[in-house]
Design an enzyme around this catalytic site. Structure first.
Site, PDB file in Angstrom:
ATOM      1  CG  ASN A  12      38.105  36.267  28.827  1.00 57.54           C
ATOM      2  OD1 ASN A  12      37.040  36.554  28.269  1.00 57.54           O
ATOM      3  ND2 ASN A  12      38.232  35.235  29.646  1.00 57.54           N
ATOM      4  CD1 TRP A  13      37.618  42.779  27.263  1.00 53.96           C
ATOM      5  CD2 TRP A  13      35.824  43.751  26.337  1.00 53.96           C
ATOM      6  NE1 TRP A  13      38.056  43.865  26.555  1.00 53.96           N
ATOM      7  CE2 TRP A  13      36.973  44.483  25.974  1.00 53.96           C
ATOM      8  CE3 TRP A  13      34.586  44.170  25.858  1.00 53.96           C
ATOM      9  CZ2 TRP A  13      36.914  45.622  25.171  1.00 53.96           C
ATOM     10  CZ3 TRP A  13      34.517  45.304  25.053  1.00 53.96           C
ATOM     11  CH2 TRP A  13      35.676  46.018  24.721  1.00 53.96           C
ATOM     12  CE  LYS A  14      37.344  36.315  33.207  1.00 59.56           C
ATOM     13  NZ  LYS A  14      37.614  35.611  34.440  1.00 59.56           N
ATOM     14  CG  HIS A 100      38.225  30.986  30.416  1.00 57.06           C
ATOM     15  ND1 HIS A 100      37.694  30.903  31.679  1.00 57.06           N
ATOM     16  CD2 HIS A 100      39.112  32.009  30.445  1.00 57.06           C
ATOM     17  CE1 HIS A 100      38.235  31.849  32.438  1.00 57.06           C
ATOM     18  NE2 HIS A 100      39.107  32.533  31.707  1.00 57.06           N
ATOM     19  CD  GLU A 102      35.702  32.624  34.228  1.00 55.35           C
ATOM     20  OE1 GLU A 102      35.243  33.196  33.231  1.00 55.35           O
ATOM     21  OE2 GLU A 102      36.509  33.150  35.020  1.00 55.35           O
ATOM     22  CD  GLU A 170      43.387  32.109  31.687  1.00 60.82           C
ATOM     23  OE1 GLU A 170      43.584  33.323  31.705  1.00 60.82           O
ATOM     24  OE2 GLU A 170      42.267  31.594  31.554  1.00 60.82           O
ATOM     25  N   GLY A 176      41.034  35.877  38.844  1.00 63.63           N
ATOM     26  CA  GLY A 176      40.138  36.808  39.537  1.00 63.63           C
ATOM     27  C   GLY A 176      40.320  36.848  41.045  1.00 63.63           C
ATOM     28  CB  SER A 216      45.555  37.690  39.637  1.00 59.22           C
ATOM     29  OG  SER A 216      44.335  37.192  40.141  1.00 59.22           O
ATOM     30  N   GLY A 237      41.828  39.061  32.366  1.00 55.37           N
ATOM     31  CA  GLY A 237      40.399  39.237  32.588  1.00 55.37           C
ATOM     32  C   GLY A 237      40.117  40.618  33.152  1.00 55.37           C
ATOM     33  N   GLY A 238      40.043  40.711  34.477  1.00 58.66           N
ATOM     34  CA  GLY A 238      39.635  41.951  35.144  1.00 58.66           C
ATOM     35  C   GLY A 238      40.357  43.195  34.662  1.00 58.66           C
TER      36      GLY A 238
END
Ligand code: PEP
Length: 254
Positions: A12-14, A100, A102, A170, A176, A216, A237-238
């Site tokens: 997930n590149w966001k 998600h 977010e 999640e 993150g 993470s 993500g990251g």
């Protein structure tokens, strides 16, 4: 991880990446996939909408799958700034993340809306990756299982199948932050989610449905997480923003 469920490693590149770096990242992942030949996992990248088309070109023929990060519930119409599942499918997406945390937090998305988005994904032939997870305060209050159970009940469409649906657990407090639950805690929640899915979609589909862990996940912890019985891959993500790290996580599923 269980032999009957093929691991899915999803990035997930966001809201990250401009044209040059997005294409370079996608090309890097695609090259590794091509060099590897036959692999035992599915690999998915979900770039921001601005890059979907260019990333689709960069990964063409590599076996890497393309996905969106969200969609509107309607196929088209007066919805300024939104993107429909039909549009994502038209660009070559096979999957789409919905719900998600977010989006649940920043855009006040309810379970009801997430369910409608998953239905829109299904109606357009996309696999819906439905995200659920508890916040830190819910966890501290001992409500982890209650929250995840009610999100499964409210966000997963009845009639979902293992082919058109993936659930991503999640924990919001792990996204993150570099913090993760213990392996035992992850397995406990995944097994619970699968049991709740049985109520929603029946034992056969729930048994075959992939449940990803997200929060993470990185090269250093991916192997032990993905080895857990009811963890069928990761939503990352990251660490999905570096081709080497993303690939190392995929290798951890082998
Ligand atoms: C995510 O946002 O879905 C996620 C899991 O992020 P990270 O891997 O950076 O924790």
């Amino acid at each position: 991880m269980t032999a009957s469920r093929r691991p899915l490693i999803a990035g997930n590149w966001k809201m990250n990446g401009k044209t040059a770096d997005g294409v370079a990242l996608a090309s890097g992942v695609a090259e590794k996939m091509k060099a590897a030949g036959d692999v035992s996992f599915d690999l998915l990248v979900c770039p921001p909408f601005t890059l979907v088309s260019r990333v689709g070109d960069a990964i063409k023929g590599s076996g890497v799958m393309l996905g969106g990060q969200d969609c509107h519930t309607a196929p088209s119409g007066a919805h300024t700034g939104d993107t429909s599942a039909e549009m994502l499918a038209d660009l070559g997406c096979g999957c789409e993340i919905v719900g998600h945390s977010e989006r649940r937090t920043n855009h006040k998305e309810s379970d009801e809306l997430v369910l409608a988005k998953a239905e829109a994904a299904h109606a357009n032939g996309l696999v819906a990756i439905i995200c659920i997870g508890e916040t830190e305060s819910q966890r501290d209050a001992g409500k982890t299982l209650d929250v995840n159970g009610s999100q499964v009940a409210g966000s997963v469409p009845a009639g979902s199948t293992a082919k058109n649906t993936v659930v991503a657990y999640e924990p919001v407090w792990a996204i993150g932050t570099g913090r993760t639950p213990t392996n035992d805690e992850v397995q406990e929640v995944h097994a619970f989610i699968r049991a709740e899915l049985v109520k929603k979609v029946g034992a056969d589909e729930a048994g075959a449905m992939r449940i990803l862990y997200g929060g993470s996940m990185k090269p250093g912890n991916a192997k032990e997480l993905i080895a857990l019985e009811d963890v069928d891959g990761g939503l990352i993500g990251g660490a999905s923003l570096k081709a080497d790290d993303f690939w190392a996580i995929a290798q951890a599923s082998v």
